[in-house]
Design a protein around this motif. Structure first.
Motif, mmCIF file in Angstrom:
data_model
loop_
_atom_site.group_PDB
_atom_site.id
_atom_site.type_symbol
_atom_site.label_atom_id
_atom_site.label_comp_id
_atom_site.label_asym_id
_atom_site.label_seq_id
_atom_site.Cartn_x
_atom_site.Cartn_y
_atom_site.Cartn_z
ATOM 1 N N TRP A 1 0.811 -1.212 0.000
ATOM 2 C CA TRP A 1 0.000 0.000 0.000
ATOM 3 C C TRP A 1 0.846 1.264 0.000
ATOM 4 C CZ3 TRP A 1 -4.677 -0.211 -1.606
ATOM 5 C CH2 TRP A 1 -5.435 -1.362 -1.404
ATOM 6 N N GLU A 2 2.074 1.169 0.541
ATOM 7 C CA GLU A 2 2.935 2.356 0.575
ATOM 8 C C GLU A 2 3.572 2.667 -0.780
ATOM 9 O OE1 GLU A 2 4.104 2.853 5.262
ATOM 10 O OE2 GLU A 2 5.543 1.837 3.946
ATOM 11 N N ARG A 3 3.297 1.847 -1.771
ATOM 12 C CA ARG A 3 3.626 2.207 -3.149
ATOM 13 C C ARG A 3 2.493 2.997 -3.789
ATOM 14 N NH1 ARG A 3 6.682 -2.336 -2.461
ATOM 15 N NH2 ARG A 3 8.726 -2.302 -3.492
ATOM 16 N N LEU A 4 1.364 3.010 -3.118
ATOM 17 C CA LEU A 4 0.185 3.684 -3.660
ATOM 18 C C LEU A 4 -0.220 4.896 -2.834
ATOM 19 C CD1 LEU A 4 -1.982 0.501 -4.403
ATOM 20 C CD2 LEU A 4 -0.443 1.711 -5.973
ATOM 21 N N ILE A 5 -0.147 4.770 -1.507
ATOM 22 C CA ILE A 5 -0.624 5.822 -0.607
ATOM 23 C C ILE A 5 0.482 6.156 0.393
ATOM 24 C CG2 ILE A 5 -2.382 6.467 1.078
ATOM 25 C CD1 ILE A 5 -4.180 4.305 -0.184
ATOM 26 N N ILE A 6 0.701 7.453 0.591
ATOM 27 C CA ILE A 6 1.706 7.896 1.568
ATOM 28 C C ILE A 6 1.171 7.666 2.984
ATOM 29 C CG2 ILE A 6 2.859 9.909 2.566
ATOM 30 C CD1 ILE A 6 4.233 9.113 0.071
ATOM 31 N N SER A 7 1.902 6.895 3.760
ATOM 32 C CA SER A 7 1.505 6.645 5.150
ATOM 33 C C SER A 7 2.070 7.738 6.048
ATOM 34 C CB SER A 7 2.035 5.285 5.602
ATOM 35 O OG SER A 7 3.455 5.334 5.737
ATOM 36 N N PRO A 8 1.521 7.898 7.255
ATOM 37 C CA PRO A 8 2.128 8.832 8.208
ATOM 38 C C PRO A 8 3.605 8.539 8.441
ATOM 39 C CG PRO A 8 -0.054 8.225 8.957
ATOM 40 C CD PRO A 8 0.246 7.351 7.768
ATOM 41 N N ALA A 9 3.982 7.263 8.514
ATOM 42 C CA ALA A 9 5.385 6.905 8.725
ATOM 43 C C ALA A 9 6.258 7.419 7.586
ATOM 44 C CB ALA A 9 5.524 5.386 8.843
ATOM 45 N N GLN A 10 5.764 7.334 6.360
ATOM 46 C CA GLN A 10 6.544 7.811 5.214
ATOM 47 C C GLN A 10 6.756 9.318 5.266
ATOM 48 O OE1 GLN A 10 4.033 5.537 2.330
ATOM 49 N NE2 GLN A 10 5.969 5.311 1.219
ATOM 50 N N HIS A 11 5.749 10.063 5.726
ATOM 51 C CA HIS A 11 5.949 11.508 5.810
ATOM 52 C C HIS A 11 6.870 11.867 6.974
ATOM 53 C CE1 HIS A 11 5.190 15.633 4.684
ATOM 54 N NE2 HIS A 11 5.139 15.909 5.979
ATOM 55 N N GLN A 12 6.805 11.118 8.049
ATOM 56 C CA GLN A 12 7.757 11.339 9.146
ATOM 57 C C GLN A 12 9.178 11.112 8.648
ATOM 58 O OE1 GLN A 12 6.200 8.634 12.091
ATOM 59 N NE2 GLN A 12 4.228 9.698 12.123
#
Length: 317
Positions: free
Chosen positions: A224-235
């Protein structure tokens, strides 16, 4: 005058378009409590969700001051005068429709909302990336990345001039693109309908927006993190670590980072500090120590950048 109206003041500070509106924060707290219980985190809930080391930090206090300043400028209509998306979209789509002989159609409003939301996210990705890669614009955005702790209010740690540039750029490009899109469809529409097609923002604000700038790690997993930015990815986007630098520019969709080589997907929860770093990941001196310095230093750095022809050095993520 509108800005003297209490209802207008409240809407400006805590309306549906503000991610730290009480209803969004309440939803975030409920989600956080479920996460707290599932992870069986030791200690009390409030100490976990709002630790004093973060919410009493000077960085967080500056975030609050910049939030208040930004909302006051909005209250006095500074950004409204350059937010021309709906006006441009109506004019352009009307002109395009006038050149076309297509029979007007009535597309599904949710499909329009998804298409326009996707288009907006694509534009935001590139505006964000340009802020990082352009040496004249970076000083404005560096204020946001100078945050040494992350809280939901950090989303509003923005220089007023940065808000003006972003509002103007996205208004023009988004208005043109949205007008062309609707005009080519041959759809009948009104300005109010155009302004309301981004209903997906409300859903995202309720669910995840307040976790992007927080200490709470929420990952969606490698698929899913290839499709939607997770809070962890923005951190991670705020991380000091060199492996995280210039990654995860996307606001909602990760596909843009995936397509253009800026995607970072964590394999597991990672530990890292946040703030402005050099190329080796060392925390740089904090120069945004007060509201005055937060407003003055970026402008001074912009003039310094304009006087040099050297590429921008790595001084933030």
């Amino acid at each position: 005058m509108d800005w003297l109206d209490f209802g207008h003041i409240y809407t400006t500070f805590f309306g549906a378009g503000v991610i730290i509106a009480p209803e969004y924060l309440l939803c975030a707290l409920l989600i956080a409590y479920v996460i707290y219980r599932l992870r069986r985190t030791g200690g009390g809930f409030w100490a976990w969700v709002a630790p004093k080391s973060i919410y009493a930090h000077t960085s967080h206090r500056l975030d609050i001051k910049l939030f208040v300043l930004g909302r006051l400028l909005t209250l006095f209509g500074v950004f409204n005068k350059i937010a021309l998306t709906s006006v441009i979209a109506v004019v352009v789509s009307g002109w395009v429709a006038g050149q076309s002989s297509a029979t007007p159609v009535s597309p599904n409003p949710w499909l329009i909302a998804l298409a326009v939301f996707t288009l907006n996210d694509f534009i935001v990705y590139w505006v964000h990336r340009i802020y990082h890669e352009n040496r004249w614009l970076w000083p404005l955005h560096s204020l946001h990345h100078s945050a040494e702790v992350l809280t939901p209010v950090t989303a509003y740690r923005q220089h007023p001039l940065s808000d003006i540039v972003v509002t103007a750029a996205t208004s023009v490009f988004f208005g043109l693109a949205q007008g062309l899109f609707l005009g080519l469809l041959g759809a009948e529409f009104s300005g109010a309908q155009i302004a309301g097609v981004n209903s997906f923002f409300f859903i995202l604000n309720v669910l995840m927006a307040n976790f992007r700038h927080s200490h709470i790690w929420i990952s969606f997993g490698p698929f899913w993190e290839r499709l939607i930015i997770s809070p962890a990815q923005h951190q991670i986007h705020h991380s000091l670590e060199p492996r995280h630098h210039n990654k995860n520019y996307g606001e909602n969709f990760a596909v843009w980072d995936w397509m253009f080589g800026s995607l970072y997907i964590p394999d597991a929860p990672e530990e890292f500090g946040v703030g402005l770093a050099d190329g080796n990941g060392r925390l740089m001196e904090q120069r945004h120590t007060s509201l005055v310095s937060a407003l003055v230093v970026p402008i001074r750095d912009m003039f310094s950048a304009a006087r040099t022809t050297e590429p921008r050095s790595r001084d933030g993520d």
